[in-house]
Design a protein around this motif. Structure first.
Motif, PDB file in Angstrom:
ATOM      1  N   THR A   1       0.827  -1.206   0.000  1.00 13.44           N
ATOM      2  CA  THR A   1       0.000   0.000   0.000  1.00 13.44           C
ATOM      3  C   THR A   1       0.866   1.262   0.000  1.00 13.44           C
ATOM      4  N   THR A   2       0.468   2.196  -0.830  1.00  8.57           N
ATOM      5  CA  THR A   2       1.194   3.461  -0.943  1.00  8.57           C
ATOM      6  C   THR A   2       0.264   4.619  -0.602  1.00  8.57           C
ATOM      7  N   LYS A   3       0.782   5.832  -0.688  1.00  3.83           N
ATOM      8  CA  LYS A   3      -0.059   7.006  -0.435  1.00  3.83           C
ATOM      9  C   LYS A   3      -1.101   7.204  -1.528  1.00  3.83           C
ATOM     10  N   ASP A   4      -0.914   6.534  -2.673  1.00  2.00           N
ATOM     11  CA  ASP A   4      -1.847   6.682  -3.789  1.00  2.00           C
ATOM     12  C   ASP A   4      -2.806   5.507  -3.947  1.00  2.00           C
ATOM     13  N   THR A   5      -2.403   4.294  -3.506  1.00  2.00           N
ATOM     14  CA  THR A   5      -3.170   3.090  -3.804  1.00  2.00           C
ATOM     15  C   THR A   5      -3.230   2.160  -2.605  1.00  2.00           C
ATOM     16  N   LEU A   6      -4.424   1.596  -2.385  1.00  2.00           N
ATOM     17  CA  LEU A   6      -4.615   0.579  -1.360  1.00  2.00           C
ATOM     18  C   LEU A   6      -4.585  -0.790  -2.033  1.00  2.00           C
ATOM     19  N   PHE A   7      -3.770  -1.705  -1.522  1.00  2.00           N
ATOM     20  CA  PHE A   7      -3.642  -3.047  -2.069  1.00  2.00           C
ATOM     21  C   PHE A   7      -4.242  -4.060  -1.091  1.00  2.00           C
ATOM     22  N   TYR A   8      -4.948  -5.061  -1.656  1.00  2.00           N
ATOM     23  CA  TYR A   8      -5.536  -6.108  -0.819  1.00  2.00           C
ATOM     24  C   TYR A   8      -5.173  -7.480  -1.367  1.00  2.00           C
ATOM     25  N   SER A   9      -4.901  -8.390  -0.437  1.00  2.00           N
ATOM     26  CA  SER A   9      -4.680  -9.782  -0.798  1.00  2.00           C
ATOM     27  C   SER A   9      -5.937 -10.584  -0.474  1.00  2.00           C
ATOM     28  N   ILE A  10      -6.044 -11.764  -1.070  1.00  2.00           N
ATOM     29  CA  ILE A  10      -7.130 -12.686  -0.763  1.00  2.00           C
ATOM     30  C   ILE A  10      -6.501 -14.029  -0.430  1.00  2.00           C
ATOM     31  N   LYS A  11      -7.019 -14.689   0.589  1.00  2.00           N
ATOM     32  CA  LYS A  11      -6.490 -15.994   0.978  1.00  2.00           C
ATOM     33  C   LYS A  11      -7.614 -17.017   1.053  1.00  2.00           C
TER      34      LYS A  11
ATOM     35  N   LEU B   1     -11.717   8.048  -3.192  1.00  2.00           N
ATOM     36  CA  LEU B   1     -12.349   8.057  -1.877  1.00  2.00           C
ATOM     37  C   LEU B   1     -12.797   9.468  -1.523  1.00  2.00           C
ATOM     38  N   GLU B   2     -13.986   9.591  -0.977  1.00  2.00           N
ATOM     39  CA  GLU B   2     -14.559  10.917  -0.725  1.00  2.00           C
ATOM     40  C   GLU B   2     -13.881  11.634   0.440  1.00  2.00           C
ATOM     41  N   ASN B   3     -13.802  10.977   1.586  1.00  2.00           N
ATOM     42  CA  ASN B   3     -13.216  11.623   2.757  1.00  2.00           C
ATOM     43  C   ASN B   3     -11.980  10.882   3.247  1.00  2.00           C
ATOM     44  N   ASP B   4     -12.188   9.660   3.664  1.00  2.00           N
ATOM     45  CA  ASP B   4     -11.066   8.814   4.067  1.00  2.00           C
ATOM     46  C   ASP B   4     -11.377   7.392   3.643  1.00  2.00           C
ATOM     47  N   SER B   5     -10.408   6.516   3.804  1.00  2.00           N
ATOM     48  CA  SER B   5     -10.537   5.153   3.303  1.00  2.00           C
ATOM     49  C   SER B   5     -11.669   4.384   3.972  1.00  2.00           C
ATOM     50  N   ALA B   6     -12.038   4.768   5.186  1.00  2.00           N
ATOM     51  CA  ALA B   6     -13.063   4.026   5.912  1.00  2.00           C
ATOM     52  C   ALA B   6     -14.458   4.245   5.358  1.00  2.00           C
ATOM     53  N   SER B   7     -14.634   5.192   4.446  1.00  2.00           N
ATOM     54  CA  SER B   7     -15.963   5.495   3.928  1.00  2.00           C
ATOM     55  C   SER B   7     -16.328   4.673   2.701  1.00  2.00           C
ATOM     56  N   VAL B   8     -15.410   3.855   2.193  1.00  2.00           N
ATOM     57  CA  VAL B   8     -15.669   3.092   0.972  1.00  2.00           C
ATOM     58  C   VAL B   8     -16.654   1.958   1.246  1.00  2.00           C
TER      59      VAL B   8
END
Length: 275
Positions: A29-39, A85-92
């Motif tokens: 994860t960077t300041k521009d992109t959130l990365f997610y893994s799946i297991k 994202l509108e405000n912060d990442s938690a709003s998605v």
């Protein structure tokens, strides 16, 4: 960002909540992109489907259909640019953008053996309280061909077919009359040699008698019946699934030994029969 993870869990069919794990990859994860893994937490391959809904931002990157091997983790499975994202990442709310399906096994190799005669998963005569295409809860492609056998709490449950134990859950004591309790069901999932899986649901707390990875024989004691999950009365929910590329898990019609060419009917009692 916790809400993204929660929403992804929630979107997957409740029967898959324990099997699939999404996790934010803090290293990627960077300041521009959130990365997610799946297991895949199962000891079986899993076919996972992310269907985009109308209006999904084109900037979100994901894999729509993926075969995830047993216990495999795939990194960078979902990439979410922060600028959407509108405000912060938690709003998605990813419910807005995706629907989710999953199936146990490999859809390119699974083929149900229609000639197999299943053993009734109990010994004493039991009443069928809901059969195939039951209106109460067998109203979905995953449950069309399911059987609900009335049991007493504490009854022993037996393997209807030999196979490998690929997933179990026995830590729940909760039950309720609405679907919101579905994820609280204790269960055993056994994979057969044709790639299909049998699911035994609503087991008792600590009611699993075998271990993940065990090879069980037909007729072996595997669990203790209970009343957990989405249920109004103690019973065993038994269903056989195969995975498909279009719909993930779908139930398949099966035949019990001694009942060839006979349809099980709600309210009737059934006992084991030998050919």
């Amino acid at each position: 960002m916790r809400s993204i993870v929660f929403l992804l869990f929630f979107c997957v069919s409740l029967s898959h909540a324990q099997q699939v794990q999404f996790k934010k990859d803090s290293i990627l994860t960077t300041k521009d992109t959130l990365f997610y893994s799946i297991k895949n937490n199962m000891l079986s391959p899993m076919f996972f489907i992310m269907n985009p809904k109308k209006g999904i931002p084109k900037e979100i990157q994901y894999q729509q259909r993926t075969l995830i091997r047993a216990c495999e983790q795939l990194n960078s499975f979902v990439k979410v640019p922060r600028n959407i994202l509108e405000n912060d990442s938690a709003s998605v709310n990813l419910n807005t953008y995706f629907s989710f399906k999953a199936g146990y096994g490999d859809p390119t190799t699974v083929k149900h053996n229609d000639n197999y005669l299943y053993l009734l998963p109990y010994k004493k005569k039991k009443k069928l309280i809901q059969g195939n295409f039951g209106r109460f809860s067998h109203d979905h492609i995953r449950s069309y061909h399911a059987f609900d056998f009335g049991t007493k709490i504490g009854d022993t449950i037996y393997a209807a077919r030999e196979g490998k134990v690929v997933m179990t859950k026995e830590d729940s004591k909760k039950h309720g009359r609405t679907r919101k309790y579905s994820s609280f069901a204790n269960y055993i999932i056994i994979q057969h040699n044709d790639g299909t899986t049998a699911a035994y649901y609503h087991l008792n707390f600590n009611g699993v008698l075998i271990e993940n990875g065990d090879m069980v024989s037909r007729g072996q004691a595997i669990g203790i019946s209970g009343m957990t999950g989405f249920t109004t009365t103690p019973h065993l929910h038994f269903v056989v699934h195969k995975t498909t590329e279009k719909d993930g898990n779908v139930s398949v019609p099966i035949t019990f030994e001694g009942y060839e060419k006979k349809k099980f009917r709600k309210g009737k009692r059934y006992k084991r029969r030998k050919k």
